[in-house]
Design a protein around this motif. Structure first.
Motif, PDB file in Angstrom:
ATOM      1  N   ASN A 114       3.672   5.970  -5.638  1.00 44.47           N
ATOM      2  CA  ASN A 114       3.457   6.066  -6.966  1.00 44.47           C
ATOM      3  C   ASN A 114       2.317   7.282  -7.071  1.00 44.47           C
ATOM      4  O   ASN A 114       2.717   8.051  -8.185  1.00 44.47           O
ATOM      5  N   LEU A 115       1.380   7.386  -6.167  1.00 43.98           N
ATOM      6  CA  LEU A 115       0.387   8.350  -6.542  1.00 43.98           C
ATOM      7  C   LEU A 115       0.842   9.894  -6.230  1.00 43.98           C
ATOM      8  O   LEU A 115       0.667  10.692  -6.921  1.00 43.98           O
ATOM      9  N   HIS A 142       0.677  -1.160  -0.080  1.00 39.29           N
ATOM     10  CA  HIS A 142       0.196  -0.109  -0.159  1.00 39.29           C
ATOM     11  C   HIS A 142       0.885   1.259   0.207  1.00 39.29           C
ATOM     12  O   HIS A 142       0.492   2.165  -0.751  1.00 39.29           O
ATOM     13  N   ILE A 143       1.939   1.050   0.911  1.00 34.67           N
ATOM     14  CA  ILE A 143       2.905   2.257   0.755  1.00 34.67           C
ATOM     15  C   ILE A 143       3.458   2.584  -0.590  1.00 34.67           C
ATOM     16  O   ILE A 143       3.568   3.676  -1.310  1.00 34.67           O
ATOM     17  N   SER A 144       3.868   1.512  -1.292  1.00 29.84           N
ATOM     18  CA  SER A 144       4.430   1.783  -2.666  1.00 29.84           C
ATOM     19  C   SER A 144       3.204   2.605  -3.616  1.00 29.84           C
ATOM     20  O   SER A 144       3.709   3.088  -4.535  1.00 29.84           O
ATOM     21  N   GLU A 145       1.932   2.082  -3.392  1.00 26.43           N
ATOM     22  CA  GLU A 145       0.945   2.677  -4.307  1.00 26.43           C
ATOM     23  C   GLU A 145       0.724   4.148  -3.810  1.00 26.43           C
ATOM     24  O   GLU A 145       0.686   4.918  -4.706  1.00 26.43           O
ATOM     25  N   PHE A 185       3.128  18.307  -3.077  1.00 31.29           N
ATOM     26  CA  PHE A 185       3.593  16.864  -2.584  1.00 31.29           C
ATOM     27  C   PHE A 185       4.831  16.345  -2.231  1.00 31.29           C
ATOM     28  O   PHE A 185       5.134  15.405  -2.116  1.00 31.29           O
ATOM     29  N   ILE A 186       5.903  17.084  -2.727  1.00 33.47           N
ATOM     30  CA  ILE A 186       7.087  16.915  -2.763  1.00 33.47           C
ATOM     31  C   ILE A 186       7.408  16.637  -1.264  1.00 33.47           C
ATOM     32  O   ILE A 186       8.225  15.785  -1.035  1.00 33.47           O
TER      33      ILE A 186
END
Length: 816
Positions: A34-35, A28-31, A46-47
């Protein structure tokens, strides 16, 4: 407003996982990562949360059970690989944070508070997952993205520096062409100097842990070598300690590259700089290439000096570097060290450092002198070496440190200097150049080398060592070349040299297999015997008088395959001297073996090795081709020009049989003592060996002719007649062998009969003794038998008396 909600949720996620990510949540963290990466292209807000999430990867992952590390290994490796993929994002802050996170894998601190029911993963878990995810390869590719951004580039290099401590990561980096990429950025602008430090350290690790050949292949381009040269030149005049260390690191990398062929060291100008730098302190000629360089005689400069000498040795393997080495006075610089060691107290190098440099320079001279022979001779190289050798064997006090590779075995002595100086002479003499040999002999080198040989032999008796063995082997080789083609030198050698040479032929053969190198020493001694004695009658007579032929036969009787061929060749050469045959006939080996018997045993062993067919008694089986080998039988008929030797002719030069036959031609084939019937059978084959080989050659000629065309009638008749003559010779020899075996059989029968008669006489004697004993027992135990014996005795006495009466003769009583 929706994006603001997302940022709030991201802050909550960061807050929730502030002590590390659980392994089961990594997918989930990887998703989420990516988002966030997608959002960055639209909103820079978002940086910061993305960096905060990446920063949490620097903490240990959390696991519920020990098996979680294995069960979630795929998710873990993919999540870390994602960090490498995120290096493509157009944000310096993200790139730097990713690098910092990867660096933290290698120095991971535990969080202040652990999640309830969780434990941190093992310290090396993330490193293994980084290897599995191939993050090193992504970072190498990202170098192109930060080419003009120094800070980001330094962080990438720092991360790669940590990753390069792993063999797996190094392999991934090499796959991404890391070596050439790093080398080309060595000279990028960097006031701090960290870029050069990180890059060189990574290159070191790649050479050590990855495929060395592949790394060198990437670094061998002209651009890479030029970049290395520029970086080295910049550091050459540095004054800081770290500059000197980094300079030496680059020099080692350059050395490893130079060892491979087709590397443009000369074309780039790097080779010339290194050569000038290596010789500038000894030659002391002004050169703009080393302007501003000053040798400080520190430990780093000492290491650099040795590395530069080693570079010269490597460059000398390439003939194209000869002109460069000549123009920059390499030979005079190396000959500078071929002199008596200065006394302690000189200002430059310490005593131990000077000795190490001296030995290293002389070792390099052995490689360079053959390439620059004219320069070596013009600088009086032979004279300097002979004077130095005289000092090496003198009684002048000297205590060698022996604390280096080249000083091994020479501690407390001058043996290391002696060994490497002799090695230089060997390298130049091995060129077989008349100018070198004449120059040496005119200066009395033969006499001096004999003194060195005797000195080394005496020292070797006191204490065995590899160094002394090598010295003796090299001196024998040098003497062989000096005396090989000059009878006057051989005669001069014989005055003293034969007495020194003889003990080498008496060495204990059990020492051949101890690993010290006795076998090389013996082979060198035999080669010296061939070159320095054979061909000069005075030297040959001296050798024979000192029982040299006996020693050669002693060695031959050992039947060592590698020695036998060489010794037989020597005996063939010596057999032209009449005294040799006399000594061979006199010689007796173990169990009374004669020279003829030893030679016949060698012949049988050689035929067994060659696969020649013989029956159980050693007789000829194939009368048409009695001495053909199994290898010859397997060969097909191949027509060859008349100038090319056939297989039968080539076989003579490779086997021992031709030499044994040659010796027997001098010894003779009759009246040879100590031979059994089996030996006589083999001797019959040896006696007709040349006839059989002639038949073999004609058989080959006939087969080649019939392979190409049909011979005319007259030629066919001649070939048939020759074949019949050869076959008849085989039958005749077979008949002689049969006769010899039958004669031996008859002799054995006669000896058996004689033995039987002896046994029979012994049994008869025993029966008479037993019968006499029985009669004695009967007389002593039976009175009637005693009376009969008394009567028989009287009868026999009376019968023995003369019937004719002698008047007035004595009357003897018959009672005993």
């Amino acid at each position: 407003d929706f994006e603001k909600e997302q940022l709030k949720i991201l802050k909550k996620v960061v807050k929730h996982f502030e002590n590390g990510f659980p392994l089961e949540d990594l997918a989930h963290i990887s998703e989420i990562l990516n988002l966030c990466a997608e959002k960055i292209y639209e909103q820079e807000a978002f940086i910061e949360p993305l960096c905060e999430l990446i920063k949490l990867f620097g903490l240990p992952f959390q696991k519920r059970t020990s098996s979680d590390e294995l069960n979630y290994s795929i998710e873990a490796s993919k999540s870390i690989a994602l960090l490498g993929f995120l290096m493509n994002l157009p944000s310096s802050q993200v790139k730097i944070q990713i690098c910092k996170t990867i660096v933290s894998f290698y120095n991971m601190d535990l969080p202040g508070k652990l999640l309830s029911g969780y434990q941190p993963t093992s310290p090396n878990y993330k490193i293994k997952m980084a290897e599995r995810g191939g993050v090193a390869e992504y970072l190498v590719y990202s170098l192109a993205l930060v080419e003009n951004q120094l800070t980001e580039k330094l962080w990438v290099l720092k991360a790669l520096q940590h990753l390069s401590t792993s063999e797996i990561s190094c392999g991934q980096m090499v796959k991404a062409q890391a070596a050439s990429r790093l080398c080309l950025c060595l000279n990028d602008a960097d006031p701090s100097g960290h870029l050069l430090f990180h890059s060189s350290d990574i290159l070191w690790n790649l050479l050590e842990k990855a495929s060395k050949e592949e790394v060198i292949y990437q670094l061998r381009s002209l651009e890479c070598v030029h970049a290395l040269k520029e970086a080295f030149v910049d550091l050459m005049c540095g004054y800081r300690h770290c500059d000197h260390q980094l300079r030496n690191d680059l020099l080692v990398i350059a050395t490893l590259i130079a060892e491979y062929s087709a590397v443009p060291m000369i074309e780039s100008g790097f080779a010339e700089i290194l050569i000038v730098l290596a010789t500038c302190t000894e030659v002391k000629l002004p050169n703009p290439l080393v302007k501003g360089f000053k040798l400080t005689y520190s430990y780093e400069d000492f290491e650099m000096k040795k590395l530069l000498f080693n570079i010269i040795r490597i460059l000398s393997k390439d003939p194209s570097s000869a002109q460069l080495l000549t123009e920059n006075h390499v030979i005079p610089a190396l000959l500078y060290y071929v002199k008596k060691n200065p006394k302690p107290g000189f200002p430059d190098w310490s005593v131990a450092q000077y000795e190490e440099l001296q030995l290293h320079a002389i070792a390099v001279l052995a490689s360079v002198a053959p390439l620059l022979l004219d320069k070596y001779l013009s600088c009086q190289g032979n004279t300097l070496l002979l004077v130095f050798l005289e000092w090496c064997v003198s009684q002048d006090p000297f205590f060698g440190r022996g604390n280096s590779f080249h000083g091994t075995g020479g501690r407390g002595t001058k043996l290391a200097q002696l060994c490497y100086s002799v090695r230089v002479l060997r390298s130049v003499v091995a060129l077989y150049d008349d100018a070198v040999t004449t120059n040496l002999c005119d200066q009395g080198a033969i006499s001096q080398l004999l003194d060195i040989l005797k000195y080394a032999a005496d020292k070797f008796k006191e204490k065995e060592s590899n160094v002394l063995l090598e010295i003796q082997t090299d001196v024998l080789f040098i003497l062989s070349i000096l005396c090989e083609s000059d009878d006057n030198r051989k005669e001069f050698f014989s005055c003293e040299g034969i007495s020194i040479l003889i003990p080498f032929l008496k060495m204990d053969t059990r020492s051949f297999y101890c690993g010290l190198g006795y076998n090389y020493l013996l082979l060198s001694a035999l080669d010296c015997l061939r070159s320095c004695v054979i061909g000069c009658y005075i030297a040959e007579d001296t050798f024979i008088e000192k029982q040299g032929i006996f020693l050669l036969l002693d060695l031959l009787s050992l039947q060592e395959k590698n020695l036998s061929n060489l010794i037989l060749g020597l005996l063939v050469e010596f057999s032209d001297n009449a005294k040799t045959i006399l000594h061979m006939n006199i010689w007796r080996g173990k169990r009374g073996q004669t020279a003829a018997k030893v030679l016949i045993q060698l012949w049988r062993q050689e035929e067994m090795d060659l696969g020649v067919k013989r029956d159980q008694y050693g007789k000829i089986v194939d009368c048409k081709r009695p001495v053909i080998t199994s290898f010859q039988k397997q060969q097909k008929v191949i027509p060859v020009p008349a100038s090319c030797p056939s297989i039968s002719i080539m076989e003579i030069s490779e086997s021992l049989r031709a030499k044994i036959y040659s010796i027997f031609c001098k010894l003779g084939f009759e009246y040879l003592p100590g031979l059994s019937a089996k030996d006589v059978v083999t001797l019959a084959i040896i006696q007709h060996f040349i006839d059989f080989k002639v038949g073999e050659v004609w058989s080959e000629i006939s087969a080649e002719i019939k392979e190409e065309f049909r011979p005319v009638t007259a030629d066919e008749r001649a070939l048939k007649l020759i074949s019949e003559v050869s076959e008849n010779t085989g039958r005749m020899v077979a008949a002689l062998q049969t006769e010899a075996l039958e004669k031996q059989h008859r002799k054995e029968i006669q000896e058996e009969k004689k033995t039987y008669q002896k046994i029979k006489a012994t049994h008869t004697q025993k029966e008479m003794i037993n019968k006499s004993w029985e009669n004695f027992l009967a007389r002593t135990s039976n009175y009637e038998e005693l009376k009969k014996a008394k009567m028989l005795q009287g009868t026999l006495i009376e019968a023995s008396r003369s019937k004719k009466k002698v008047p007035n003769g004595p009357d003897h009583p018959i009672d005993i």
